[in-house]
Design a protein around this motif. Structure first.
Motif, mmCIF file in Angstrom:
data_model
loop_
_atom_site.group_PDB
_atom_site.id
_atom_site.type_symbol
_atom_site.label_atom_id
_atom_site.label_comp_id
_atom_site.label_asym_id
_atom_site.label_seq_id
_atom_site.Cartn_x
_atom_site.Cartn_y
_atom_site.Cartn_z
ATOM 1 N N TYR A 144 0.840 -1.185 0.000
ATOM 2 C CA TYR A 144 0.000 0.000 0.000
ATOM 3 C C TYR A 144 0.882 1.243 0.000
ATOM 4 O O TYR A 144 2.011 1.214 0.494
ATOM 5 C CB TYR A 144 -0.902 0.020 1.239
ATOM 6 C CG TYR A 144 -1.959 -1.050 1.235
ATOM 7 C CD1 TYR A 144 -3.098 -0.924 0.471
ATOM 8 C CD2 TYR A 144 -1.814 -2.201 2.004
ATOM 9 C CE1 TYR A 144 -4.073 -1.909 0.463
ATOM 10 C CE2 TYR A 144 -2.777 -3.188 2.007
ATOM 11 C CZ TYR A 144 -3.909 -3.032 1.232
ATOM 12 O OH TYR A 144 -4.861 -4.005 1.232
ATOM 13 N N PRO A 145 0.362 2.368 -0.516
ATOM 14 C CA PRO A 145 1.130 3.609 -0.462
ATOM 15 C C PRO A 145 1.354 4.038 0.994
ATOM 16 O O PRO A 145 0.586 3.676 1.888
ATOM 17 C CB PRO A 145 0.249 4.621 -1.195
ATOM 18 C CG PRO A 145 -0.806 3.846 -1.897
ATOM 19 C CD PRO A 145 -0.905 2.529 -1.226
ATOM 20 N N SER A 146 2.387 4.821 1.212
ATOM 21 C CA SER A 146 2.690 5.263 2.578
ATOM 22 C C SER A 146 1.721 6.336 3.056
ATOM 23 O O SER A 146 1.581 6.559 4.251
ATOM 24 C CB SER A 146 4.116 5.799 2.643
ATOM 25 O OG SER A 146 4.272 6.870 1.728
ATOM 26 N N TYR A 147 1.029 6.996 2.141
ATOM 27 C CA TYR A 147 0.067 8.021 2.510
ATOM 28 C C TYR A 147 -1.339 7.419 2.570
ATOM 29 O O TYR A 147 -1.606 6.360 2.014
ATOM 30 C CB TYR A 147 0.113 9.184 1.517
ATOM 31 C CG TYR A 147 -0.062 8.769 0.076
ATOM 32 C CD1 TYR A 147 -1.329 8.684 -0.499
ATOM 33 C CD2 TYR A 147 1.037 8.457 -0.709
ATOM 34 C CE1 TYR A 147 -1.487 8.283 -1.809
ATOM 35 C CE2 TYR A 147 0.882 8.063 -2.035
ATOM 36 C CZ TYR A 147 -0.381 7.981 -2.572
ATOM 37 O OH TYR A 147 -0.543 7.588 -3.872
ATOM 38 N N ALA A 148 -2.240 8.107 3.253
ATOM 39 C CA ALA A 148 -3.608 7.621 3.428
ATOM 40 C C ALA A 148 -4.376 7.701 2.107
ATOM 41 O O ALA A 148 -4.247 8.670 1.362
ATOM 42 C CB ALA A 148 -4.321 8.442 4.488
ATOM 43 N N THR A 149 -5.147 6.662 1.821
ATOM 44 C CA THR A 149 -5.999 6.638 0.635
ATOM 45 C C THR A 149 -7.414 6.281 1.054
ATOM 46 O O THR A 149 -7.645 5.742 2.141
ATOM 47 C CB THR A 149 -5.500 5.602 -0.393
ATOM 48 O OG1 THR A 149 -5.444 4.316 0.221
ATOM 49 C CG2 THR A 149 -4.131 5.968 -0.930
ATOM 50 N N ASN A 150 -8.373 6.574 0.176
ATOM 51 C CA ASN A 150 -9.776 6.262 0.457
ATOM 52 C C ASN A 150 -10.002 4.761 0.397
ATOM 53 O O ASN A 150 -9.263 4.034 -0.259
ATOM 54 C CB ASN A 150 -10.685 6.936 -0.574
ATOM 55 C CG ASN A 150 -10.610 8.443 -0.484
ATOM 56 O OD1 ASN A 150 -10.346 8.994 0.578
ATOM 57 N ND2 ASN A 150 -10.845 9.089 -1.609
ATOM 58 N N GLN A 151 -11.075 4.331 1.070
ATOM 59 C CA GLN A 151 -11.426 2.920 0.970
ATOM 60 C C GLN A 151 -12.034 2.650 -0.396
ATOM 61 O O GLN A 151 -11.661 1.688 -1.048
ATOM 62 C CB GLN A 151 -12.395 2.506 2.071
ATOM 63 C CG GLN A 151 -12.703 1.035 2.015
ATOM 64 C CD GLN A 151 -13.546 0.561 3.161
ATOM 65 O OE1 GLN A 151 -14.000 1.337 3.974
ATOM 66 N NE2 GLN A 151 -13.768 -0.734 3.222
ATOM 67 N N GLY A 152 -12.943 3.467 -0.851
ATOM 68 C CA GLY A 152 -13.517 3.328 -2.185
ATOM 69 C C GLY A 152 -14.415 2.114 -2.317
ATOM 70 O O GLY A 152 -14.675 1.379 -1.363
ATOM 71 N N THR A 153 -14.886 1.897 -3.543
ATOM 72 C CA THR A 153 -15.776 0.774 -3.802
ATOM 73 C C THR A 153 -14.979 -0.516 -3.895
ATOM 74 O O THR A 153 -13.761 -0.514 -4.097
ATOM 75 C CB THR A 153 -16.536 0.987 -5.128
ATOM 76 O OG1 THR A 153 -15.579 1.019 -6.180
ATOM 77 C CG2 THR A 153 -17.329 2.282 -5.106
ATOM 78 N N GLU A 154 -15.686 -1.616 -3.763
ATOM 79 C CA GLU A 154 -15.024 -2.913 -3.828
ATOM 80 C C GLU A 154 -14.400 -3.149 -5.203
ATOM 81 O O GLU A 154 -13.316 -3.718 -5.315
ATOM 82 C CB GLU A 154 -16.028 -4.020 -3.508
ATOM 83 C CG GLU A 154 -15.393 -5.374 -3.377
ATOM 84 C CD GLU A 154 -16.349 -6.418 -2.837
ATOM 85 O OE1 GLU A 154 -16.289 -7.551 -3.340
ATOM 86 O OE2 GLU A 154 -17.131 -6.102 -1.930
ATOM 87 N N ARG A 155 -15.045 -2.660 -6.232
ATOM 88 C CA ARG A 155 -14.522 -2.821 -7.592
ATOM 89 C C ARG A 155 -13.222 -2.042 -7.788
ATOM 90 O O ARG A 155 -12.327 -2.488 -8.505
ATOM 91 C CB ARG A 155 -15.565 -2.376 -8.602
ATOM 92 C CG ARG A 155 -15.174 -2.623 -10.011
ATOM 93 C CD ARG A 155 -16.301 -2.321 -10.952
ATOM 94 N NE ARG A 155 -15.888 -2.593 -12.315
ATOM 95 C CZ ARG A 155 -16.666 -2.585 -13.339
ATOM 96 N NH1 ARG A 155 -17.947 -2.309 -13.166
ATOM 97 N NH2 ARG A 155 -16.220 -2.841 -14.534
#
Length: 175
Positions: free
Chosen positions: A129-140
Motif C-alpha cells: 500500500y502507499p505510505s500516505y492515506a488513501t480512500n477505501q472506495g468501492t469494492e470494484r
C-alpha cells in the motif's frame, strides 16, 4: 538507338562480371557455412539464468541496502482459478484490498515441511500500500489480481492448492 544499344552492352558486361561475386568473401551469404548436425549440449552447459547478474558479496561504494518487504496479505481472496498449460498450470487469484492504491500484488509461495508432506501447494496473496492515506472506495476499485506459473514437477505430488489472505483462504482440490 545507338545509345540504348551501348547501354545494353555495358549492362551485360557488368552483370557477367558478377559471376565471381557468388564465390567472393565479401558476399554475406558466404560468411557462414552450411548447417551440420551436432549432439545437444549437456545439462551442465545449459544455464537458464545466464542474463541474471551474479550476486556480489560485501558492500561497494555504490551498493544499496537490500529492499525491505512492506507487503501485507490482501484483505480478502475472491477468486481462485487453475488453468492447465502444456508445461504445468497457471494459478490465478483475484482479491479485494483493504483500501485503494494497492500495488505490487504477488502470490508468494509458502514452503514448509507439513505442506510438502500433505501435498499442499500454498500461496499468500500479498500487496503493498502507499505510505500516505488513501480512500477505501468501492469494492470494484480495490480489486487486485495476480497469477503464477507452476511447473509439472511442482504439480506432480500436489493434491490441494491454497491461496491465503487476511480474512479468508480459497482452496482447489485435484479431481
Amino acid at each position: 538507338m545507338q545509345k540504348s544499344l551501348s547501354l545494353l552492352m555495358i549492362a551485360a558486361l557488368t552483370l557477367s562480371a558478377c559471376n565471381s561475386w557468388s564465390d567472393s568473401r565479401a558476399n554475406p551469404s558466404n560468411w557462414f557455412g552450411s548447417s551440420t548436425s551436432t549432439p545437444p549440449p549437456s545439462e551442465a552447459a545449459y544455464d537458464p539464468n545466464v542474463l541474471v547478474p551474479p550476486e556480489r558479496e560485501g558492500s561497494g561504494l555504490f551498493s544499496r541496502p537490500d529492499p525491505v518487504d512492506n507487503s501485507v496479505p490482501i484483505a480478502k481472496v475472491d477468486e481462485l482459478r487453475i488453468n492447465p498449460t502444456p508445461s504445468g498450470a497457471i494459478i490465478y487469484a483475484r482479491g479485494t484490498a483493504a483500501r485503494q492504491g494497492a500495488y505490487g500484488a504477488q502470490l508468494v509461495r509458502v514452503e514448509n515441511a507439513e505442506n510438502q508432506k500433505n501435498g499442499v501447494l500454498e500461496f499468500t496473496f500479498r500487496v503493498s500500500y502507499p505510505s500516505y492515506a488513501t480512500n477505501q472506495g468501492t469494492e470494484r476499485s480495490r480489486a487486485v489480481s495476480d497469477a503464477v506459473n507452476v511447473s509439472l514437477d511442482d504439480l506432480q505430488n500436489t493434491r490441494l492448492v491454497r491461496v491465503v489472505g487476511q480474512q479468508n483462504a480459497l482452496e482447489s482440490r485435484r479431481r
